[in-house]
Design a protein around this motif. Sequence first.
Motif, PDB file in Angstrom:
ATOM      1  N   GLY A  76      14.948  -8.738 -11.337  1.00 52.84           N
ATOM      2  CA  GLY A  76      13.692  -9.206 -11.923  1.00 52.84           C
ATOM      3  C   GLY A  76      13.135 -10.467 -11.283  1.00 52.84           C
ATOM      4  O   GLY A  76      12.163 -11.034 -11.782  1.00 52.84           O
ATOM      5  N   ASP A  77      13.753 -10.900 -10.182  1.00 53.13           N
ATOM      6  CA  ASP A  77      13.186 -12.060  -9.469  1.00 53.13           C
ATOM      7  C   ASP A  77      11.756 -11.769  -9.026  1.00 53.13           C
ATOM      8  O   ASP A  77      10.889 -12.643  -9.065  1.00 53.13           O
ATOM      9  N   PHE A  78      11.532 -10.542  -8.538  1.00 52.71           N
ATOM     10  CA  PHE A  78      10.201 -10.125  -8.107  1.00 52.71           C
ATOM     11  C   PHE A  78       9.866  -8.809  -8.810  1.00 52.71           C
ATOM     12  O   PHE A  78      10.746  -8.033  -9.145  1.00 52.71           O
ATOM     13  N   ARG A  79       8.567  -8.546  -8.944  1.00 53.32           N
ATOM     14  CA  ARG A  79       8.090  -7.222  -9.373  1.00 53.32           C
ATOM     15  C   ARG A  79       7.556  -6.498  -8.141  1.00 53.32           C
ATOM     16  O   ARG A  79       6.813  -7.079  -7.338  1.00 53.32           O
ATOM     17  N   PHE A  80       7.927  -5.233  -7.964  1.00 53.27           N
ATOM     18  CA  PHE A  80       7.352  -4.423  -6.885  1.00 53.27           C
ATOM     19  C   PHE A  80       6.196  -3.610  -7.459  1.00 53.27           C
ATOM     20  O   PHE A  80       6.337  -2.971  -8.511  1.00 53.27           O
ATOM     21  N   ALA A  81       5.056  -3.651  -6.803  1.00 51.79           N
ATOM     22  CA  ALA A  81       3.891  -2.851  -7.188  1.00 51.79           C
ATOM     23  C   ALA A  81       3.440  -2.087  -5.948  1.00 51.79           C
ATOM     24  O   ALA A  81       2.510  -2.505  -5.245  1.00 51.79           O
TER      25      ALA A  81
ATOM     26  N   ASP B 282      -0.998   1.791 -13.836  1.00 54.97           N
ATOM     27  CA  ASP B 282      -0.431   3.140 -14.011  1.00 54.97           C
ATOM     28  C   ASP B 282      -0.132   3.801 -12.670  1.00 54.97           C
ATOM     29  O   ASP B 282       0.823   4.573 -12.544  1.00 54.97           O
ATOM     30  N   GLN B 283      -0.961   3.548 -11.663  1.00 56.07           N
ATOM     31  CA  GLN B 283      -0.736   4.190 -10.363  1.00 56.07           C
ATOM     32  C   GLN B 283       0.347   3.477  -9.558  1.00 56.07           C
ATOM     33  O   GLN B 283       0.889   4.036  -8.597  1.00 56.07           O
ATOM     34  N   ALA B 284       0.653   2.250  -9.928  1.00 57.86           N
ATOM     35  CA  ALA B 284       1.618   1.467  -9.149  1.00 57.86           C
ATOM     36  C   ALA B 284       3.016   2.077  -9.217  1.00 57.86           C
ATOM     37  O   ALA B 284       3.425   2.636 -10.234  1.00 57.86           O
ATOM     38  N   VAL B 285       3.724   1.960  -8.108  1.00 60.07           N
ATOM     39  CA  VAL B 285       5.135   2.378  -8.028  1.00 60.07           C
ATOM     40  C   VAL B 285       5.992   1.142  -8.256  1.00 60.07           C
ATOM     41  O   VAL B 285       5.936   0.180  -7.486  1.00 60.07           O
ATOM     42  N   SER B 286       6.754   1.152  -9.337  1.00 61.41           N
ATOM     43  CA  SER B 286       7.647   0.025  -9.640  1.00 61.41           C
ATOM     44  C   SER B 286       8.935   0.141  -8.823  1.00 61.41           C
ATOM     45  O   SER B 286       9.174   1.163  -8.158  1.00 61.41           O
ATOM     46  N   PHE B 287       9.779  -0.879  -8.906  1.00 58.36           N
ATOM     47  CA  PHE B 287      11.047  -0.787  -8.175  1.00 58.36           C
ATOM     48  C   PHE B 287      11.930   0.314  -8.768  1.00 58.36           C
ATOM     49  O   PHE B 287      12.655   0.987  -8.035  1.00 58.36           O
ATOM     50  N   ALA B 288      11.850   0.514 -10.073  1.00 57.61           N
ATOM     51  CA  ALA B 288      12.596   1.627 -10.687  1.00 57.61           C
ATOM     52  C   ALA B 288      12.052   2.966 -10.185  1.00 57.61           C
ATOM     53  O   ALA B 288      12.829   3.904  -9.910  1.00 57.61           O
ATOM     54  N   ASP B 289      10.719   3.057 -10.050  1.00 59.07           N
ATOM     55  CA  ASP B 289      10.124   4.287  -9.489  1.00 59.07           C
ATOM     56  C   ASP B 289      10.606   4.500  -8.055  1.00 59.07           C
ATOM     57  O   ASP B 289      10.932   5.622  -7.649  1.00 59.07           O
ATOM     58  N   TRP B 290      10.611   3.418  -7.277  1.00 57.48           N
ATOM     59  CA  TRP B 290      11.110   3.514  -5.896  1.00 57.48           C
ATOM     60  C   TRP B 290      12.561   3.993  -5.888  1.00 57.48           C
ATOM     61  O   TRP B 290      12.977   4.745  -5.006  1.00 57.48           O
ATOM     62  N   GLY B 291      13.318   3.621  -6.893  1.00 54.12           N
ATOM     63  CA  GLY B 291      14.707   4.072  -6.978  1.00 54.12           C
ATOM     64  C   GLY B 291      14.814   5.589  -7.014  1.00 54.12           C
ATOM     65  O   GLY B 291      15.757   6.165  -6.457  1.00 54.12           O
TER      66      GLY B 291
ATOM     67  N   ARG C 246       0.827  -1.210   0.000  1.00 52.55           N
ATOM     68  CA  ARG C 246       0.000   0.000   0.000  1.00 52.55           C
ATOM     69  C   ARG C 246       0.860   1.258   0.000  1.00 52.55           C
ATOM     70  O   ARG C 246       0.396   2.333  -0.401  1.00 52.55           O
ATOM     71  N   LEU C 247       2.099   1.138   0.457  1.00 54.23           N
ATOM     72  CA  LEU C 247       3.001   2.285   0.480  1.00 54.23           C
ATOM     73  C   LEU C 247       3.825   2.340  -0.798  1.00 54.23           C
ATOM     74  O   LEU C 247       3.933   1.349  -1.531  1.00 54.23           O
ATOM     75  N   ALA C 248       4.438   3.487  -1.040  1.00 50.98           N
ATOM     76  CA  ALA C 248       5.245   3.648  -2.254  1.00 50.98           C
ATOM     77  C   ALA C 248       6.655   3.120  -2.063  1.00 50.98           C
ATOM     78  O   ALA C 248       7.412   3.043  -3.042  1.00 50.98           O
ATOM     79  N   ALA C 249       7.014   2.788  -0.851  1.00 55.25           N
ATOM     80  CA  ALA C 249       8.347   2.265  -0.550  1.00 55.25           C
ATOM     81  C   ALA C 249       8.234   0.816  -0.101  1.00 55.25           C
ATOM     82  O   ALA C 249       7.278   0.454   0.588  1.00 55.25           O
ATOM     83  N   PRO C 250       9.173  -0.027  -0.479  1.00 53.50           N
ATOM     84  CA  PRO C 250       9.130  -1.419  -0.036  1.00 53.50           C
ATOM     85  C   PRO C 250       9.696  -1.600   1.376  1.00 53.50           C
ATOM     86  O   PRO C 250      10.270  -0.684   1.948  1.00 53.50           O
ATOM     87  N   TYR C 251       9.483  -2.792   1.916  1.00 51.94           N
ATOM     88  CA  TYR C 251      10.163  -3.345   3.103  1.00 51.94           C
ATOM     89  C   TYR C 251       9.443  -3.127   4.429  1.00 51.94           C
ATOM     90  O   TYR C 251       9.931  -3.555   5.463  1.00 51.94           O
ATOM     91  N   GLY C 252       8.291  -2.502   4.453  1.00 49.81           N
ATOM     92  CA  GLY C 252       7.408  -2.522   5.613  1.00 49.81           C
ATOM     93  C   GLY C 252       8.090  -2.412   6.956  1.00 49.81           C
ATOM     94  O   GLY C 252       8.678  -1.383   7.295  1.00 49.81           O
ATOM     95  N   LEU C 253       8.026  -3.482   7.737  1.00 46.81           N
ATOM     96  CA  LEU C 253       8.542  -3.482   9.106  1.00 46.81           C
ATOM     97  C   LEU C 253      10.017  -3.071   9.154  1.00 46.81           C
ATOM     98  O   LEU C 253      10.441  -2.400  10.098  1.00 46.81           O
ATOM     99  N   ILE C 254      10.796  -3.460   8.156  1.00 44.33           N
ATOM    100  CA  ILE C 254      12.224  -3.151   8.200  1.00 44.33           C
ATOM    101  C   ILE C 254      12.440  -1.646   8.078  1.00 44.33           C
ATOM    102  O   ILE C 254      13.233  -1.058   8.811  1.00 44.33           O
ATOM    103  N   ARG C 255      11.728  -1.027   7.152  1.00 37.60           N
ATOM    104  CA  ARG C 255      11.912   0.414   6.934  1.00 37.60           C
ATOM    105  C   ARG C 255      11.204   1.241   8.005  1.00 37.60           C
ATOM    106  O   ARG C 255      11.724   2.261   8.445  1.00 37.60           O
ATOM    107  N   TYR C 256      10.034   0.765   8.465  1.00 38.51           N
ATOM    108  CA  TYR C 256       9.208   1.617   9.315  1.00 38.51           C
ATOM    109  C   TYR C 256       9.034   1.107  10.749  1.00 38.51           C
ATOM    110  O   TYR C 256       8.438   1.799  11.568  1.00 38.51           O
ATOM    111  N   GLY C 257       9.539  -0.087  11.068  1.00 40.63           N
ATOM    112  CA  GLY C 257       9.332  -0.615  12.405  1.00 40.63           C
ATOM    113  C   GLY C 257      10.602  -0.825  13.206  1.00 40.63           C
ATOM    114  O   GLY C 257      10.585  -0.751  14.435  1.00 40.63           O
ATOM    115  N   VAL C 258      11.715  -1.083  12.523  1.00 36.13           N
ATOM    116  CA  VAL C 258      12.980  -1.293  13.222  1.00 36.13           C
ATOM    117  C   VAL C 258      13.459   0.043  13.795  1.00 36.13           C
ATOM    118  O   VAL C 258      13.346   1.084  13.146  1.00 36.13           O
TER     119      VAL C 258
END
Length: 432
Positions: free
Chosen positions: A72-77, A389-398, A39-51
């Motif tokens: 390309g192992d995973f796609r981030f949306a 179109d609204q999804a944030v890809s891993f390149a977008d996150w970059g 749901r967020l534009a950044a990946p990693y959930g607990l690691i980024r926002y809970g640690v």
Amino acid sequence: MNAQTPRHIAIIGSGPAGCFTAQALRRHWKDAEITIFDRLAAPYGLIRYGVAADHQHTKAVTRQFDRNFSSGDFRFAGNVEVGTDIDLASIRAEFDIVVLATGRWRDRTLTVPGAHLDGVLVSGDIVNALNTVPRPNIPMPAIGQKVVVVGAGNVALDMVRFLIKTAADYADSDVSPEALDSYLDSPATHVTVLSRSPIASAKADVAMIRELGKIPGVRITVANSSPATEDNTLGRKREAAFADLTSHEVEDARAHVHFVFGATPSRIGGTQHVETVHLSAAPAGEASVIPANTVISAIGFDVNAPGHWHYAEEYDFAPSDDLGRVGPGLYRSGWLKRGPVGAIPANRSDAHQVAKEIIADFESTDVDSADSPLKSAGGYEALPQTLRDQAVSFADWGRIDAAELANADESRIRRKFHDHEDMLAAAHPQNA
């Protein structure tokens, strides 16, 4: 690709449970397409926002996930909230396997009389402010100089560490400068930590206890209700760690932390704001009334809090250490499966267990049967164009990542965005 290989796998939640599950499935199924939604534009959930912000070494686990996304192992949306932007049934219709890994994040709250008073806080709000959670952004709550922390697990020790550290202790971290500065304008001088349990059965890790001893200028004292038995090895190690904390000679201490084990809070006193904490049980010689202007609860998460899984209210998410299967082709992993306990290594172990279960289920099913999870669905590319179109890809996150690194203050590694819309503008500059 053989008939027993899923073509499309969706994982809801990009925190450690979701990423570790994806890794385990990728190792077994080389050809399956794996999409991780958040749901967020950044990946990693607990690691980024809970640690805790001063535990940057723990956050380094994201580097291995970076490699998975980049290769390309995973796609981030990112920026796709299941239940709001798309319903779970629509996701399930297009993916052979769906794994829910959205965690549980609402704090348990105190239930004693007076818990409604101003100055009674939950630790999650402080963690969110220090980690700059953007959706919604929560400013640092006001914290007084006389603080009572209720709880003695690792989150409680995170709170104590935050309360007694100085600005210099956050060098090279990603802590929110606004939140930290707000607190350090008038930091706590007296911190009392209350635990119902004796030291022997408290939840804190020994390493976390020892870490407190590395913070200079702080006097630590301890009162305990009953000692560990001879055969309680862990309890005795925990007692030894606390004994070591109290052995440090500190002159002109800027803060005093007093741990009280075997204490039962019965009431919080005050009219509008916290003034005292009253105990109905305490070790011999301890005061039964503690002056305070802030109470911070760190007593775990509410596993029954409504709204966390509004996208799947028809399913039972009672904590379980057994199966991750929720329905045909539908699984859960991490805190959503076993409850809000355990840190990142526990999430890794649990994710691997769930991945084994998924693989065994899938490969034991007759693909020609009516119960086969293998569908003739289109995966991510079959989802509505507006959603993609609204999804944030891993390149977008970059681009978000680069902006946060560029915006970092001196001696900080990044400055996170406070606002989710600002993150989207950085991710999709063509839309700004």
